[in-house]
Write an enzyme that holds these catalytic residues in place. Structure first.
Site, PDB file in Angstrom:
ATOM      1  N   ILE A  13       0.832  -1.216   0.000  1.00 50.97           N
ATOM      2  CA  ILE A  13       0.000   0.000   0.000  1.00 50.97           C
ATOM      3  C   ILE A  13       0.863   1.262   0.000  1.00 50.97           C
ATOM      4  CG2 ILE A  13      -1.782   1.298   1.226  1.00 50.97           C
ATOM      5  CD1 ILE A  13      -2.819  -1.373   2.343  1.00 50.97           C
ATOM      6  N   LEU A  36      12.660  -3.493   5.021  1.00 45.99           N
ATOM      7  CA  LEU A  36      12.783  -4.544   3.992  1.00 45.99           C
ATOM      8  C   LEU A  36      12.692  -5.933   4.623  1.00 45.99           C
ATOM      9  CD1 LEU A  36      15.495  -3.011   1.587  1.00 45.99           C
ATOM     10  CD2 LEU A  36      13.001  -2.925   1.399  1.00 45.99           C
ATOM     11  N   THR A  37      11.569  -6.193   5.267  1.00 40.10           N
ATOM     12  CA  THR A  37      11.268  -7.549   5.737  1.00 40.10           C
ATOM     13  C   THR A  37      10.914  -8.384   4.511  1.00 40.10           C
ATOM     14  OG1 THR A  37       8.888  -7.180   5.927  1.00 40.10           O
ATOM     15  CG2 THR A  37      10.249  -6.553   7.840  1.00 40.10           C
ATOM     16  N   THR A 124      -6.827  -0.584  10.410  1.00 41.90           N
ATOM     17  CA  THR A 124      -7.580  -1.542   9.599  1.00 41.90           C
ATOM     18  C   THR A 124      -8.972  -1.772  10.189  1.00 41.90           C
ATOM     19  OG1 THR A 124      -7.685  -3.893   9.033  1.00 41.90           O
ATOM     20  CG2 THR A 124      -6.334  -3.334  10.921  1.00 41.90           C
ATOM     21  N   ASP A 125      -9.912  -2.166   9.343  1.00 43.54           N
ATOM     22  CA  ASP A 125     -11.253  -2.487   9.854  1.00 43.54           C
ATOM     23  C   ASP A 125     -11.218  -3.703  10.786  1.00 43.54           C
ATOM     24  OD1 ASP A 125     -10.804  -4.472   7.928  1.00 43.54           O
ATOM     25  OD2 ASP A 125     -12.725  -4.193   6.898  1.00 43.54           O
ATOM     26  N   GLU A 126     -10.161  -4.518  10.688  1.00 44.75           N
ATOM     27  CA  GLU A 126     -10.109  -5.752  11.499  1.00 44.75           C
ATOM     28  C   GLU A 126     -10.052  -5.469  12.990  1.00 44.75           C
ATOM     29  OE1 GLU A 126      -7.602  -8.973  10.342  1.00 44.75           O
ATOM     30  OE2 GLU A 126      -7.854  -8.532   8.227  1.00 44.75           O
ATOM     31  N   TYR A 151      -2.880 -10.429  14.728  1.00 45.22           N
ATOM     32  CA  TYR A 151      -2.615  -9.249  13.880  1.00 45.22           C
ATOM     33  C   TYR A 151      -3.554  -8.110  14.265  1.00 45.22           C
ATOM     34  CZ  TYR A 151      -3.434  -6.138   9.891  1.00 45.22           C
ATOM     35  OH  TYR A 151      -3.635  -5.028   9.108  1.00 45.22           O
ATOM     36  N   LYS A 155      -2.880  -4.309  15.891  1.00 42.38           N
ATOM     37  CA  LYS A 155      -3.269  -3.046  15.258  1.00 42.38           C
ATOM     38  C   LYS A 155      -4.199  -2.245  16.179  1.00 42.38           C
ATOM     39  CE  LYS A 155      -2.443  -1.818  11.543  1.00 42.38           C
ATOM     40  NZ  LYS A 155      -1.301  -1.025  10.966  1.00 42.38           N
TER      41      LYS A 155
HETATM   42  P1  NAD Z   1       2.854  -5.126   3.471  1.00 42.75           P
HETATM   43  O1  NAD Z   1       3.042  -6.331   4.317  1.00 42.75           O
HETATM   44  O2  NAD Z   1       2.727  -5.282   1.991  1.00 42.75           O
HETATM   45  O3  NAD Z   1       4.041  -4.093   3.719  1.00 42.75           O
HETATM   46  C1  NAD Z   1       4.525  -3.816   4.997  1.00 42.75           C
HETATM   47  C2  NAD Z   1       5.831  -3.026   4.832  1.00 42.75           C
HETATM   48  O4  NAD Z   1       6.295  -2.674   6.138  1.00 42.75           O
HETATM   49  C3  NAD Z   1       6.948  -3.814   4.155  1.00 42.75           C
HETATM   50  O5  NAD Z   1       7.583  -3.040   3.183  1.00 42.75           O
HETATM   51  C4  NAD Z   1       7.898  -4.141   5.302  1.00 42.75           C
HETATM   52  O6  NAD Z   1       9.253  -4.259   4.904  1.00 42.75           O
HETATM   53  C5  NAD Z   1       7.678  -2.943   6.217  1.00 42.75           C
HETATM   54  N1  NAD Z   1       8.016  -3.256   7.615  1.00 42.75           N
HETATM   55  C6  NAD Z   1       7.596  -4.328   8.348  1.00 42.75           C
HETATM   56  N2  NAD Z   1       8.142  -4.297   9.570  1.00 42.75           N
HETATM   57  C7  NAD Z   1       8.900  -3.159   9.634  1.00 42.75           C
HETATM   58  C8  NAD Z   1       9.694  -2.565  10.642  1.00 42.75           C
HETATM   59  N3  NAD Z   1       9.841  -3.128  11.853  1.00 42.75           N
HETATM   60  N4  NAD Z   1      10.308  -1.394  10.373  1.00 42.75           N
HETATM   61  C9  NAD Z   1      10.177  -0.819   9.140  1.00 42.75           C
HETATM   62  N5  NAD Z   1       9.452  -1.355   8.129  1.00 42.75           N
HETATM   63  C10 NAD Z   1       8.818  -2.503   8.384  1.00 42.75           C
HETATM   64  O7  NAD Z   1       1.577  -4.388   4.078  1.00 42.75           O
HETATM   65  P2  NAD Z   1       0.379  -3.633   3.350  1.00 42.75           P
HETATM   66  O8  NAD Z   1      -0.654  -4.618   2.968  1.00 42.75           O
HETATM   67  O9  NAD Z   1       0.931  -2.701   2.345  1.00 42.75           O
HETATM   68  O10 NAD Z   1      -0.211  -2.815   4.595  1.00 42.75           O
HETATM   69  C11 NAD Z   1       0.329  -1.545   4.933  1.00 42.75           C
HETATM   70  C12 NAD Z   1      -0.416  -1.005   6.143  1.00 42.75           C
HETATM   71  O11 NAD Z   1      -1.806  -0.893   5.851  1.00 42.75           O
HETATM   72  C13 NAD Z   1      -0.330  -1.889   7.380  1.00 42.75           C
HETATM   73  O12 NAD Z   1      -0.212  -1.054   8.503  1.00 42.75           O
HETATM   74  C14 NAD Z   1      -1.651  -2.644   7.413  1.00 42.75           C
HETATM   75  O13 NAD Z   1      -2.005  -2.976   8.725  1.00 42.75           O
HETATM   76  C15 NAD Z   1      -2.581  -1.581   6.829  1.00 42.75           C
HETATM   77  N6  NAD Z   1      -3.766  -2.101   6.126  1.00 42.75           N
HETATM   78  C16 NAD Z   1      -3.641  -3.050   5.159  1.00 42.75           C
HETATM   79  C17 NAD Z   1      -4.767  -3.469   4.455  1.00 42.75           C
HETATM   80  C18 NAD Z   1      -4.668  -4.503   3.354  1.00 42.75           C
HETATM   81  O14 NAD Z   1      -5.702  -4.927   2.843  1.00 42.75           O
HETATM   82  N7  NAD Z   1      -3.491  -4.922   2.930  1.00 42.75           N
HETATM   83  C19 NAD Z   1      -6.017  -2.921   4.762  1.00 42.75           C
HETATM   84  C20 NAD Z   1      -6.116  -1.959   5.781  1.00 42.75           C
HETATM   85  C21 NAD Z   1      -4.971  -1.540   6.445  1.00 42.75           C
HETATM   86  O1  DAU Z   2      -9.615  -5.943   6.254  1.00 40.07           O
HETATM   87  C1  DAU Z   2      -8.333  -5.378   6.164  1.00 40.07           C
HETATM   88  C2  DAU Z   2      -7.291  -6.469   6.273  1.00 40.07           C
HETATM   89  O2  DAU Z   2      -7.386  -7.233   5.073  1.00 40.07           O
HETATM   90  C3  DAU Z   2      -5.879  -5.927   6.463  1.00 40.07           C
HETATM   91  O3  DAU Z   2      -5.803  -5.274   7.698  1.00 40.07           O
HETATM   92  C4  DAU Z   2      -4.864  -7.064   6.418  1.00 40.07           C
HETATM   93  O4  DAU Z   2      -3.552  -6.531   6.470  1.00 40.07           O
HETATM   94  C5  DAU Z   2      -5.043  -7.827   5.125  1.00 40.07           C
HETATM   95  O5  DAU Z   2      -4.170  -8.932   5.102  1.00 40.07           O
HETATM   96  C6  DAU Z   2      -6.486  -8.296   4.974  1.00 40.07           C
HETATM   97  O6  DAU Z   2      -6.812  -9.338   5.946  1.00 40.07           O
HETATM   98  P1  DAU Z   2      -7.652 -10.637   5.542  1.00 40.07           P
HETATM   99  O7  DAU Z   2      -7.336 -11.693   6.480  1.00 40.07           O
HETATM  100  O8  DAU Z   2      -9.082 -10.304   5.300  1.00 40.07           O
HETATM  101  O9  DAU Z   2      -6.996 -10.889   4.058  1.00 40.07           O
HETATM  102  P2  DAU Z   2      -6.498 -12.216   3.333  1.00 40.07           P
HETATM  103  O10 DAU Z   2      -6.151 -11.813   1.933  1.00 40.07           O
HETATM  104  O11 DAU Z   2      -5.483 -12.950   4.107  1.00 40.07           O
HETATM  105  O12 DAU Z   2      -7.810 -13.107   3.288  1.00 40.07           O
HETATM  106  C7  DAU Z   2      -9.015 -12.632   2.680  1.00 40.07           C
HETATM  107  C8  DAU Z   2     -10.076 -13.712   2.867  1.00 40.07           C
HETATM  108  O13 DAU Z   2      -9.722 -14.844   2.063  1.00 40.07           O
HETATM  109  C9  DAU Z   2     -10.192 -14.224   4.283  1.00 40.07           C
HETATM  110  O14 DAU Z   2     -11.567 -14.537   4.555  1.00 40.07           O
HETATM  111  C10 DAU Z   2      -9.382 -15.522   4.282  1.00 40.07           C
HETATM  112  C11 DAU Z   2      -9.569 -16.033   2.864  1.00 40.07           C
HETATM  113  N1  DAU Z   2      -8.439 -16.796   2.309  1.00 40.07           N
HETATM  114  C12 DAU Z   2      -7.202 -16.226   2.335  1.00 40.07           C
HETATM  115  C13 DAU Z   2      -6.103 -16.900   1.838  1.00 40.07           C
HETATM  116  C14 DAU Z   2      -4.730 -16.290   1.898  1.00 40.07           C
HETATM  117  C15 DAU Z   2      -8.642 -18.042   1.727  1.00 40.07           C
HETATM  118  O15 DAU Z   2      -9.783 -18.546   1.660  1.00 40.07           O
HETATM  119  N2  DAU Z   2      -7.554 -18.709   1.224  1.00 40.07           N
HETATM  120  C16 DAU Z   2      -6.297 -18.193   1.274  1.00 40.07           C
HETATM  121  O16 DAU Z   2      -5.332 -18.884   0.823  1.00 40.07           O
END
Ligand code: NAD
Ligand code: DAU
Length: 346
Positions: A13, A36-37, A124-126, A151, A155
Site C-alpha cells: 500500500i 525490507l522484511t 484496519t477495519d479488522e 494481527y 493493530k
Molecule cells: P505489506 O506487508 O505489503 O508491507 C509492509 C511493509 O512494512 C513492508 O515493506 C515491510 O518491509 C515494512 N516493515 C515491516 N516491519 C517493519 C519494521 N519493523 N520497520 C520498518 N518497516 C517494516 O503491508 P500492506 O498490505 O501494504 O499494509 C500496509 C499497512 O496498511 C499496514 O499497517 C496494514 O495494517 C494496513 N492495512 C492493510 C490493508 C490490506 O488490505 N493490505 C487494509 C487496511 C490496512
Molecule cells: O480488512 C483489512 C485487512 O485485510 C488488512 O488489515 C490485512 O492486512 C489484510 O491482510 C487483509 O486481511 P484478511 O485476512 O481479510 O486478508 P487475506 O487476503 O489474508 O484473506 C481474505 C479472505 O480470504 C479471508 O476470509 C481468508 C480467505 N483466504 C485467504 C487466503 C490467503 C482463503 O480462503 N484462502 C487463502 O489462501
C-alpha cells in the site's frame, strides 16, 4: 516543498501511496523508511522519482535510527509499516507486537522530539472484529474495538498507543481504518494475488472453510487518496473508516479470477479453515465521504481486471517472490491443508 516521512514504503500500500503522491502532489518530498522484511520489496519502487523520494533502510523499532531518519521540518509521519498478514500472526505473534505496537510508540516519540505537525496511523477495519452474516450491520467509527486475530489485536493496540500519545502529550494524530485492499504489487500471501498466481500456474486455489466469508474490497489507489485527505482535512484525534461499499464472498472473488483468466473451477480446493476466521467485514464510509469529501473512483470490475492484467504482465515480479522464502512459507501454510482437501461444502 512539504517533507513527509512514510514508513513501510517498500510494501504494497505505501509504495502505491508514494507513486500517487509523486504523481499528484508536486510540492511533496518523501523520506521512505522501511526495514525490507520479507514483505518489503525494492522492486515495488522501480521507476520512482529519486529527486523527491529518498529511501532509507531501517526498523521502526530502532529508536536511534528512526530519530535520525525523520528529517528536520517534517510535516507529517504516515505509519504504514507493519506485519500485515493474519495467517502469519496465527503461526507466531511476536513480530506483530514488536513492529505494530512498539514501532508505533517509537514513531510517536520521534514525532514529538522532531516537532512533526501531524501523525497519520494506517489502521484496519479488522480492529473492530467480525460482523454476523446478513445482519445488515456495518462498522462505524463508534464500533467497539474487538480484534480477533493476533494481527488485529496488535493493530488495535497501536490505535490505543496513538490515542494515548494524543491525550497525554497532545500529538496531533488521525487514524484511518480501511477494508481489504487489492491492486498491483500485493504480496502473494493475500487472497487475490495468491489466487491469481496459482491460477496462472494451474495450481490449486486453497479456499478456507465454506468460502462464504465476506470481505469489503477496495482498490489500493482509492485507499491512498483517502489517507491523503485524512491528513489534509481530518480532525485531530479522529478515526475515519474507508470502504468502497463492495462486499464479496471469497468464493465469488475466486470464481471471478478464474473466469478472467479462462481457468477451470476444478482448480478450487476447499481446505481447513483459518483459526478464529472473521466472518464478515463491512464498512460504513459515510464519515469519510462527508467530512473528507472522499469517494472511491475505481469500480470493482475495472479494478480487478486491471489488477489481473498487472500480474499477467509482471510475472517476473511474482516469480522473484515465489522462488524465495515464500516457498517454505507456502508449504508450511498449505501443504497439509491441500493434502487433506477435496470436499466441497457447497
Ligand atoms: P505489506 O506487508 O505489503 O508491507 C509492509 C511493509 O512494512 C513492508 O515493506 C515491510 O518491509 C515494512 N516493515 C515491516 N516491519 C517493519 C519494521 N519493523 N520497520 C520498518 N518497516 C517494516 O503491508 P500492506 O498490505 O501494504 O499494509 C500496509 C499497512 O496498511 C499496514 O499497517 C496494514 O495494517 C494496513 N492495512 C492493510 C490493508 C490490506 O488490505 N493490505 C487494509 C487496511 C490496512
Ligand atoms: O480488512 C483489512 C485487512 O485485510 C488488512 O488489515 C490485512 O492486512 C489484510 O491482510 C487483509 O486481511 P484478511 O485476512 O481479510 O486478508 P487475506 O487476503 O489474508 O484473506 C481474505 C479472505 O480470504 C479471508 O476470509 C481468508 C480467505 N483466504 C485467504 C487466503 C490467503 C482463503 O480462503 N484462502 C487463502 O489462501
Amino acid at each position: 516543498m512539504t517533507t513527509i516521512f512514510i514508513t513501510g514504503g517498500a510494501g504494497f500500500i505505501a509504495s502505491a501511496f508514494v507513486r500517487l503522491l509523486l504523481a499528484e502532489q508536486p510540492d511533496v518530498r518523501i523520506v521512505n523508511y522501511d526495514a525490507l522484511t520479507y514483505a518489503g520489496n525494492l522492486e515495488n519502487l522501480t521507476g520512482v522519482d529519486e529527486v523527491r523520494h529518498v529511501f532509507v533502510k531501517g526498523d521502526i523499532c530502532d529508536r536511534t535510527s528512526v530519530t535520525s531518519a525523520v528529517p528536520e521540518n517534517c510535516e507529517a509521519i504516515f505509519n504504514f509499516a507493519a506485519e500485515s498478514h493474519v495467517d502469519r500472526s496465527i503461526l507466531s505473534a511476536d513480530e506483530f507486537l514488536r513492529t505494530n505496537v512498539i514501532g508505533t510508540q517509537v514513531l510517536l516519540d520521534a514525532a514529538r522530539a522532531k516537532g512533526v505537525r501531524r501523525f497519520v496511523q494506517i489502521s484496519t477495519d479488522e480492529v473492530m472484529g467480525s460482523l454476523p452474516d446478513n445482519s445488515g450491520l456495518f462498522f462505524s467509527e463508534d464500533s467497539p474495538l474487538r480484534p480477533n486475530s493476533p494481527y488485529a489485536a496488535s493493530k488495535a493496540a497501536a490505535e490505543f498507543v496513538v490515542r494515548a500519545a494524543r491525550e497525554t502529550h497532545g500529538v496531533d494524530a488521525v487514524i484511518t481504518r480501511c477494508g481489504n485492499n487489492y491492486g498491483p504489487r500485493q504480496f502473494p500471501e493475500k487472497l487475490i494475488p495468491l489466487m491469481i498466481a496459482n491460477a496462472m500456474n494451474d495450481q490449486p486455489l486453497p479456499v478456507y472453510g465454506d468460502g462464504r466469508n465476506v470481505r469489503d474490497w477496495i482498490h489500493v489507489d482509492d485507499h491512498c487518496r483517502a489517507i491523503w485527505l485524512a491528513y489534509e482535512k481530518g480532525a485531530p484525534g479522529e478515526a475515519y473508516n474507508i470502504g468502497a461499499r463492495n462486499e464479496r464472498e471469497n468464493i465469488d472473488v475466486v470464481r471471478s479470477i478464474l473466469n478472467a483468466l479462462g481457468k477451470p473451477e476444478s482448480l478450487i480446493k476447499y481446505v481447513e479453515d483459518r483459526l478464529g476466521h472473521d466472518r464478515r467485514y463491512a464498512i460504513d464510509p459515510s464519515k469519510a465521504e462527508t467530512e473528507l469529501g472522499w469517494t472511491p473512483r475505481i469500480t470493482w470490475e475495472a479494478g480487478l481486471a486491471s489488477t489481473i492484467d498487472w500480474y499477467r504482465e509482471n510475472q517476473t515480479w511474482v516469480e522473484h517472490i515465489r522462488s524465495g522464502d515464500y516457498r517454505a512459507y507456502y508449504d508450511r501454510m498449505y501443504g497439509a491443508r491441500l493434502n487433506a482437501s477435496g470436499s466441497n461444502p457447497a
